[in-house]
Design a protein around this motif. Structure first.
Motif, PDB file in Angstrom:
ATOM      1  N   GLY A 247       5.877   4.051   2.531  1.00 46.88           N
ATOM      2  CA  GLY A 247       5.303   5.027   3.437  1.00 46.88           C
ATOM      3  C   GLY A 247       6.601   5.787   4.083  1.00 46.88           C
ATOM      4  O   GLY A 247       6.476   7.023   4.142  1.00 46.88           O
ATOM      5  N   GLU A 248       7.442   5.030   4.455  1.00 50.09           N
ATOM      6  CA  GLU A 248       8.781   5.672   5.137  1.00 50.09           C
ATOM      7  C   GLU A 248       9.379   6.564   4.333  1.00 50.09           C
ATOM      8  O   GLU A 248      10.015   7.452   4.781  1.00 50.09           O
ATOM      9  N   VAL A 249       9.532   6.532   3.065  1.00 50.15           N
ATOM     10  CA  VAL A 249      10.056   7.469   2.078  1.00 50.15           C
ATOM     11  C   VAL A 249       9.170   8.457   1.398  1.00 50.15           C
ATOM     12  O   VAL A 249       9.566   9.323   0.616  1.00 50.15           O
ATOM     13  N   GLY A 250       7.866   8.594   1.787  1.00 49.60           N
ATOM     14  CA  GLY A 250       6.898   9.441   1.396  1.00 49.60           C
ATOM     15  C   GLY A 250       6.182   9.137  -0.083  1.00 49.60           C
ATOM     16  O   GLY A 250       5.599   9.815  -0.510  1.00 49.60           O
ATOM     17  N   GLU A 251       6.278   7.854  -0.419  1.00 50.61           N
ATOM     18  CA  GLU A 251       5.688   7.391  -1.748  1.00 50.61           C
ATOM     19  C   GLU A 251       4.375   6.976  -1.219  1.00 50.61           C
ATOM     20  O   GLU A 251       3.947   5.716  -1.503  1.00 50.61           O
ATOM     21  N   GLU A 252       3.291   7.561  -0.948  1.00 53.18           N
ATOM     22  CA  GLU A 252       2.097   7.191  -0.688  1.00 53.18           C
ATOM     23  C   GLU A 252       1.280   6.751  -1.686  1.00 53.18           C
ATOM     24  O   GLU A 252       0.612   5.798  -1.357  1.00 53.18           O
ATOM     25  N   SER A 253       1.586   6.857  -2.823  1.00 54.63           N
ATOM     26  CA  SER A 253       0.397   6.341  -4.056  1.00 54.63           C
ATOM     27  C   SER A 253       1.133   4.949  -4.248  1.00 54.63           C
ATOM     28  O   SER A 253       0.288   4.047  -4.254  1.00 54.63           O
ATOM     29  N   LYS A 254       2.490   4.643  -4.149  1.00 53.04           N
ATOM     30  CA  LYS A 254       2.877   3.367  -4.221  1.00 53.04           C
ATOM     31  C   LYS A 254       2.388   2.534  -2.985  1.00 53.04           C
ATOM     32  O   LYS A 254       2.095   1.397  -3.005  1.00 53.04           O
ATOM     33  N   GLN A 255       2.414   3.024  -1.907  1.00 59.73           N
ATOM     34  CA  GLN A 255       2.219   2.507  -0.563  1.00 59.73           C
ATOM     35  C   GLN A 255       0.782   1.766  -0.755  1.00 59.73           C
ATOM     36  O   GLN A 255       0.376   0.819  -0.606  1.00 59.73           O
ATOM     37  N   LEU A 256      -0.013   2.871  -1.163  1.00 58.98           N
ATOM     38  CA  LEU A 256      -1.559   2.437  -1.450  1.00 58.98           C
ATOM     39  C   LEU A 256      -1.582   1.365  -2.247  1.00 58.98           C
ATOM     40  O   LEU A 256      -2.468   0.343  -2.082  1.00 58.98           O
ATOM     41  N   ALA A 257      -0.942   1.559  -3.401  1.00 58.79           N
ATOM     42  CA  ALA A 257      -1.135   0.388  -4.456  1.00 58.79           C
ATOM     43  C   ALA A 257      -0.865  -0.952  -4.025  1.00 58.79           C
ATOM     44  O   ALA A 257      -1.460  -1.838  -4.260  1.00 58.79           O
ATOM     45  N   ILE A 258       0.348  -0.906  -3.290  1.00 58.99           N
ATOM     46  CA  ILE A 258       1.036  -2.153  -2.785  1.00 58.99           C
ATOM     47  C   ILE A 258       0.106  -2.848  -1.988  1.00 58.99           C
ATOM     48  O   ILE A 258      -0.454  -3.879  -1.970  1.00 58.99           O
ATOM     49  N   LEU A 259      -0.467  -2.202  -0.979  1.00 57.36           N
ATOM     50  CA  LEU A 259      -1.224  -2.556   0.153  1.00 57.36           C
ATOM     51  C   LEU A 259      -2.666  -2.913  -0.418  1.00 57.36           C
ATOM     52  O   LEU A 259      -3.283  -3.975  -0.040  1.00 57.36           O
ATOM     53  N   GLU A 260      -3.222  -2.187  -1.352  1.00 58.27           N
ATOM     54  CA  GLU A 260      -4.441  -2.645  -2.077  1.00 58.27           C
ATOM     55  C   GLU A 260      -4.298  -3.764  -2.824  1.00 58.27           C
ATOM     56  O   GLU A 260      -5.283  -4.786  -2.659  1.00 58.27           O
ATOM     57  N   THR A 261      -3.036  -4.054  -3.431  1.00 56.79           N
ATOM     58  CA  THR A 261      -3.076  -5.551  -4.024  1.00 56.79           C
ATOM     59  C   THR A 261      -2.752  -6.687  -3.046  1.00 56.79           C
ATOM     60  O   THR A 261      -3.294  -7.459  -3.007  1.00 56.79           O
ATOM     61  N   ALA A 262      -2.285  -6.180  -1.921  1.00 55.48           N
ATOM     62  CA  ALA A 262      -1.987  -7.235  -0.806  1.00 55.48           C
ATOM     63  C   ALA A 262      -3.571  -7.599  -0.423  1.00 55.48           C
ATOM     64  O   ALA A 262      -3.762  -8.661   0.097  1.00 55.48           O
ATOM     65  N   LYS A 263      -4.153  -6.252  -0.035  1.00 56.80           N
ATOM     66  CA  LYS A 263      -5.396  -6.863   0.448  1.00 56.80           C
ATOM     67  C   LYS A 263      -6.344  -7.632  -0.510  1.00 56.80           C
ATOM     68  O   LYS A 263      -7.057  -8.859  -0.046  1.00 56.80           O
TER      69      LYS A 263
END
Length: 434
Positions: A247-263
């Motif tokens: 999220g800090e570097v603006g890679e929102e799609s990767k952020q979403l994918a990582i947090l979805e997996t974490a969830k």
């Protein structure tokens, strides 16, 4: 998207804990018998029998817990120091240091070990090990500049390949002294040394490396380090931190994918993590998931049942085109505040639902409650509701109030003209039917 920045390494301050030097095994075990034997094979001054026996007695007393008696024996030896050779004096101070160390008296332990290395005619191995122990003790004592100084002294004496513990200790001391650039060079050396041997770097080395990259404002390298930590250690906090950095570097799609997996793996548990995931869902155009995630947190009492959180859920449902679900949350939030902003939002939601009676009531409630962020919006909502109820005069009156506000003046004037025409049209139709 920068979401809850402090999630990162965000435990940077945790490095001091994760990589801290403890008081366990800093000082190598002192064996007077071994020291005595060394003098028989190495070119150092002899450790004479009478001195050896007294040192052995002091060690025995200390080992048995009779610390004060052991120190008294050493004191009696020190009284005769003028007749002792360098190696005997060094061993005496070594035992002082060891006893003080065991008593967690770092100041006196350091002072004693400094006297050991000050002696010239002692084995190089003793000077090396004691100098390194001094660096560790200084680190434990919070004297980071001295830690670096001892390590530099040790490096000048050392003739063997340098091991990773030198680099990690120096990196930690430099980090604490805010010399991030040099600290990074040292921790990178330690990690590179391990990886060149096919070994896995220790976790706290990577924690420190991550913190240093973050302190030096190198987010790309922070991400590389956390990605490595995720692969090597697979801990929940590293998944969350990786999402935060994407999220800090603006890679929102990767952020979403990582947090979805974490969830999915059950890693999203804390208040901060749930809030972050909800915001990421909303930002990525998944408002229903955002609402459901935060609602689940509120229901489980992990997230506060506050007006702010309830209104977030309500607004997310509105964005998800589920206006009906938003109503209960706007109403609950409204009961917790002194302003009328949530009643205003209810009025707008009711208009979207074409429930104009409730819309008019909510708009009036908002105006009565007051302290509105944008009072004009409540008048516009009231005007629209009254128009659809065919209360044209009341509608025009509401829009005239909205016209007084710069933000809505143009819109209000357009509505006034429109409602006036509709009123005339309605009256014409009535006349035509008479």
């Amino acid at each position: 998207m920068k979401v809850i920045k402090n999630l990162l390494v965000l435990s940077v301050s945790a490095v001091a804990v994760n990589a801290a030097i403890t008081l366990t095994s800093l000082v190598p075990e002192v064996s007077i018998a071994t020291a005595y034997a060394e003098t028989k094979t190495k070119r150092v001054p002899a450790l004479r029998e009478k001195v050896y026996s007294q040192l052995a007695r002091a060690q025995k007393l200390a080992d048995e817990g009779n610390v004060q008696e052991g120190l008294e024996v050493l004191d009696s030896i020190k009284d005769r120091a003028s007749s002792m050779n360098s190696y005997e004096v060094a061993m005496m101070h070594n035992f002082y240091g060891f006893i003080y160390y065991n008593e967690n008296d770092l100041v006196n332990a350091i002072a004693s070990f400094e006297k050991v290395v000050a002696e010239e005619a002692i084995p190089e191995s003793l000077k090396l090990s004691t100098t390194f122990s001094l660096a560790q003790l200084a680190m434990a004592n919070g004297d980071y500049a001295k830690t670096v100084e001892y390590l530099d002294d040790w490096k000048k004496l050392n003739t063997q390949p340098i091991k990773s513990n030198f680099y990690t200790l120096k990196a930690q001391a430099l980090y604490q002294n805010k010399d991030y650039k040099e600290a990074l060079e040292n921790i990178n050396s330690a990690i590179g040394l391990a990886e060149s041997k096919g070994e896995i770097p220790k976790e706290n080395w990577l924690v420190l490396q991550r913190a240093l990259y973050y302190s030096l404002n190198q987010p790309g390298n922070v991400i590389n380090t956390i990605e490595k930590m995720v692969k090597l250690f697979d801990k929940p906090q590293y998944w969350i931190q990786l999402g935060g950095m994407y999220g800090e570097v603006g890679e929102e799609s990767k952020q979403l994918a990582i947090l979805e997996t974490a969830k999915q793996r059950g890693f999203i548990k804390t208040k901060t993590e749930i809030l972050q995931l909800s915001q990421v869902y909303l930002y990525n155009g998944l408002p229903f998931k955002a609402a459901q995630t935060l609602k689940s947190g509120v229901d489980s009492k992990i997230i506060e049942h506050s007006a702010k959180n309830l209104s977030f859920i309500a607004e997310a449902y509105v964005q998800a085109k589920d206006d009906k679900k938003s109503i209960e949350f706007f109403e609950a939030a409204d009961k917790m505040v002194d302003h009328g902003n949530f009643q205003q939002r209810l009025a707008e939601v009711y208009i979207n639902m074409e429930n104009y009676d409730d819309a008019a009531d909510a708009a009036r409630n908002a105006l009565d409650k007051g302290s509105l962020s944008f009072e004009s919006n409540a008048y516009v909502a009231l005007g629209m509701a009254q128009y659809n109820l065919k209360n044209f005069d009341a509608s025009i009156l509401a829009f005239e109030q909205a016209e007084k506000h710069k933000k809505s003046a143009k819109l209000a004037r357009q509505w006034i003209k429109y409602v006036q025409k509709e009123k005339l049209h309605e009256e014409s139709l009535k006349q035509a039917t008479l």
